[in-house]
Scaffold this motif. Structure first.
Motif, PDB file in Angstrom:
ATOM      1  N   UNK A 162       1.198  -1.564   0.192  1.00  0.00           N
ATOM      2  CA  UNK A 162      -0.085  -0.182  -0.234  1.00  0.00           C
ATOM      3  C   UNK A 162       1.242   1.527   0.107  1.00  0.00           C
ATOM      4  N   UNK A 163       0.373   2.598  -0.822  1.00  0.00           N
ATOM      5  CA  UNK A 163       0.826   3.346  -0.736  1.00  0.00           C
ATOM      6  C   UNK A 163       0.119   4.841  -0.134  1.00  0.00           C
ATOM      7  N   UNK A 164       0.919   5.163   1.050  1.00  0.00           N
ATOM      8  CA  UNK A 164       0.247   6.742   2.070  1.00  0.00           C
ATOM      9  C   UNK A 164       0.269   7.529   1.592  1.00  0.00           C
ATOM     10  N   UNK A 165      -0.957   8.697   1.479  1.00  0.00           N
ATOM     11  CA  UNK A 165      -0.084  10.002   2.005  1.00  0.00           C
ATOM     12  C   UNK A 165       0.163  10.635   2.264  1.00  0.00           C
ATOM     13  N   UNK A 166       1.153  11.940   2.080  1.00  0.00           N
ATOM     14  CA  UNK A 166       1.427  12.319   3.067  1.00  0.00           C
ATOM     15  C   UNK A 166       2.299  14.269   2.673  1.00  0.00           C
ATOM     16  N   UNK A 167       2.188  15.037   3.484  1.00  0.00           N
ATOM     17  CA  UNK A 167       2.479  15.846   2.805  1.00  0.00           C
ATOM     18  C   UNK A 167       3.824  16.263   2.914  1.00  0.00           C
ATOM     19  N   UNK A 168       4.863  15.863   2.889  1.00  0.00           N
ATOM     20  CA  UNK A 168       5.868  15.906   2.779  1.00  0.00           C
ATOM     21  C   UNK A 168       7.050  14.699   3.196  1.00  0.00           C
ATOM     22  N   UNK A 169       7.354  14.131   2.315  1.00  0.00           N
ATOM     23  CA  UNK A 169       7.658  12.548   1.763  1.00  0.00           C
ATOM     24  C   UNK A 169       8.787  12.943   2.555  1.00  0.00           C
ATOM     25  N   UNK A 170      10.322  13.656   2.685  1.00  0.00           N
ATOM     26  CA  UNK A 170      11.575  13.442   2.991  1.00  0.00           C
ATOM     27  C   UNK A 170      11.573  13.649   4.561  1.00  0.00           C
ATOM     28  N   UNK A 171       9.814  15.111   5.157  1.00  0.00           N
ATOM     29  CA  UNK A 171      10.028  14.681   6.630  1.00  0.00           C
ATOM     30  C   UNK A 171       9.199  13.755   7.542  1.00  0.00           C
ATOM     31  N   UNK A 176       9.610  10.187   6.126  1.00  0.00           N
ATOM     32  CA  UNK A 176      11.137   9.471   6.351  1.00  0.00           C
ATOM     33  C   UNK A 176      11.812   9.752   7.197  1.00  0.00           C
ATOM     34  N   UNK A 177      12.094  11.075   8.315  1.00  0.00           N
ATOM     35  CA  UNK A 177      13.159  10.918   8.390  1.00  0.00           C
ATOM     36  C   UNK A 177      11.916  10.613  10.012  1.00  0.00           C
ATOM     37  N   UNK A 178      11.258  11.128  10.401  1.00  0.00           N
ATOM     38  CA  UNK A 178      10.205  10.677  10.839  1.00  0.00           C
ATOM     39  C   UNK A 178      10.002   9.132  10.901  1.00  0.00           C
ATOM     40  N   UNK A 179       9.874   8.490   9.916  1.00  0.00           N
ATOM     41  CA  UNK A 179       9.487   7.482   9.716  1.00  0.00           C
ATOM     42  C   UNK A 179      10.914   6.503  10.227  1.00  0.00           C
ATOM     43  N   UNK A 180      12.460   6.723   9.946  1.00  0.00           N
ATOM     44  CA  UNK A 180      13.448   6.130  10.962  1.00  0.00           C
ATOM     45  C   UNK A 180      13.693   6.073  11.763  1.00  0.00           C
ATOM     46  N   UNK A 181      13.472   7.877  12.620  1.00  0.00           N
ATOM     47  CA  UNK A 181      13.549   7.813  13.914  1.00  0.00           C
ATOM     48  C   UNK A 181      11.906   6.989  14.880  1.00  0.00           C
ATOM     49  N   UNK A 182      11.254   6.037  14.462  1.00  0.00           N
ATOM     50  CA  UNK A 182      10.388   5.152  15.035  1.00  0.00           C
ATOM     51  C   UNK A 182      11.073   4.352  14.134  1.00  0.00           C
ATOM     52  N   UNK A 183      11.832   3.786  13.747  1.00  0.00           N
ATOM     53  CA  UNK A 183      12.455   2.243  13.170  1.00  0.00           C
ATOM     54  C   UNK A 183      12.437   1.699  11.591  1.00  0.00           C
ATOM     55  N   UNK A 184      11.874   2.980  11.617  1.00  0.00           N
ATOM     56  CA  UNK A 184      11.808   2.207   9.963  1.00  0.00           C
ATOM     57  C   UNK A 184      13.012   2.774   9.814  1.00  0.00           C
ATOM     58  N   UNK A 185      12.797   1.571   8.198  1.00  0.00           N
ATOM     59  CA  UNK A 185      13.365   1.493   6.696  1.00  0.00           C
ATOM     60  C   UNK A 185      14.060   1.831   5.566  1.00  0.00           C
ATOM     61  N   UNK A 186      14.767   2.966   5.036  1.00  0.00           N
ATOM     62  CA  UNK A 186      14.501   2.776   3.132  1.00  0.00           C
ATOM     63  C   UNK A 186      14.881   2.006   2.970  1.00  0.00           C
ATOM     64  N   UNK A 187      14.183   2.097   1.895  1.00  0.00           N
ATOM     65  CA  UNK A 187      14.463   0.543   0.830  1.00  0.00           C
ATOM     66  C   UNK A 187      14.966   1.186  -0.734  1.00  0.00           C
TER      67      UNK A 187
END
Length: 268
Positions: A211-220, A222-233
């Motif tokens: 699934x692909x989700x809408x966000x107002x600012x992808x780089x921002x 991503x930064x939050x997701x990484x702080x929460x433990x996500x990994x960018x593929x």
């Protein structure tokens, strides 16, 4: 939505609370747990401000499914659909049975091994269903399911399977410059509701559906997701018409994508 349309996503996880914490923090999702006829519970996922849920997960998760997300395609007759899809080369992961809402569903995998579900609406819709607003009206809300992506190492085979399976058609999106990418037009839509990506030359994972989700600012995001433990593929990447997207895995290894629309909305 018409049969053949992607209408839902499901998450399989052994740790529902971790999933709620991650996506609640990242995308401001809300969750509502409802009982089902078989004694389990099903958790509905909604974007903030959305009139209808967009996905869900079982508690406990289906045995043997591991951690992951899958897409659900609407069907007029799940039992007949399963037989037809098997003839096209699909494998059955979970046979047809009752869905959480009283309809029927089955889980399969395409000839490349990518998992998806087919879902049939219940014969008797829930009380008040006639008064529910159209979830497709207006621009997609932040955190909502706005697109889907299927990656494949064999573009021709995947295009043929989903065209034969669900009547999908494809429009080459030349705005994606890093690989061949096709907007997927499912029955009942006009501009496309997902994408099919040629990953034959990609590094790492090649075959998936997410699934692909809408966000107002992808780089921002991503930064939050990484702080929460996500990994960018993969990504972030911006198309020639200004849409930005990226593919990630959450702390449980569940794959999803984020995208933001061009400043003036979708082009075309």
């Amino acid at each position: 939505m018409d049969p053949g349309s992607v209408v839902w996503f499901e998450i399989d996880t052994a740790d529902p609370e971790a999933v709620k914490d991650f996506y609640g923090s990242l995308l401001n999702w809300s969750f509502q747990t409802v009982p089902t006829a078989d004694g389990r519970t099903y958790t509905l996922i909604s974007a903030a401000g959305a009139p209808l849920p967009m996905g869900g997960f079982w508690e406990p998760a289906p045995s043997g499914q591991g951690e992951g997300a899958s897409l659900a395609v609407r069907s007029a007759d799940v039992d007949a659909e399963v037989a037809r899809l098997k003839d096209l080369g699909a494998g059955v992961v979970l046979p047809a049975g009752p869905a959480a809402d009283g309809g029927r569903s089955a889980r399969l995998k395409d000839p490349r091994g990518t998992v998806f579900s087919v879902w049939q609406a219940p014969e008797q819709p829930p009380a008040g269903a006639d008064e529910l607003p159209d979830a497709g009206v207006g621009a997609p809300l932040p955190g909502s399911l706005g697109w889907f992506e299927i990656g494949t190492a064999d573009l021709e085979a995947s295009q043929k399977f989903y065209a034969d399976a669900f009547g999908w058609t494809y429009i080459h999106d030349t705005g994606v410059t890093t690989r061949p990418y096709f907007a997927t037009v499912t029955p009942g839509d006009q501009r496309g509701s997902g994408g099919l990506a040629d990953n034959s030359q990609a590094k790492g994972v090649k075959d998936f559906a997410a699934p692909q989700f809408v966000t107002p600012d992808v780089p921002a995001a991503i930064a939050k997701a990484e702080r929460l433990g996500a990994t960018v593929e993969a990504g972030p990447e911006t198309t020639t018409y200004g849409l930005t997207f990226a593919r990630l895995t959450d702390p449980r290894g569940i794959r999803f994508l984020l995208f933001s629309l061009p400043p003036q909305g979708p082009q075309g």
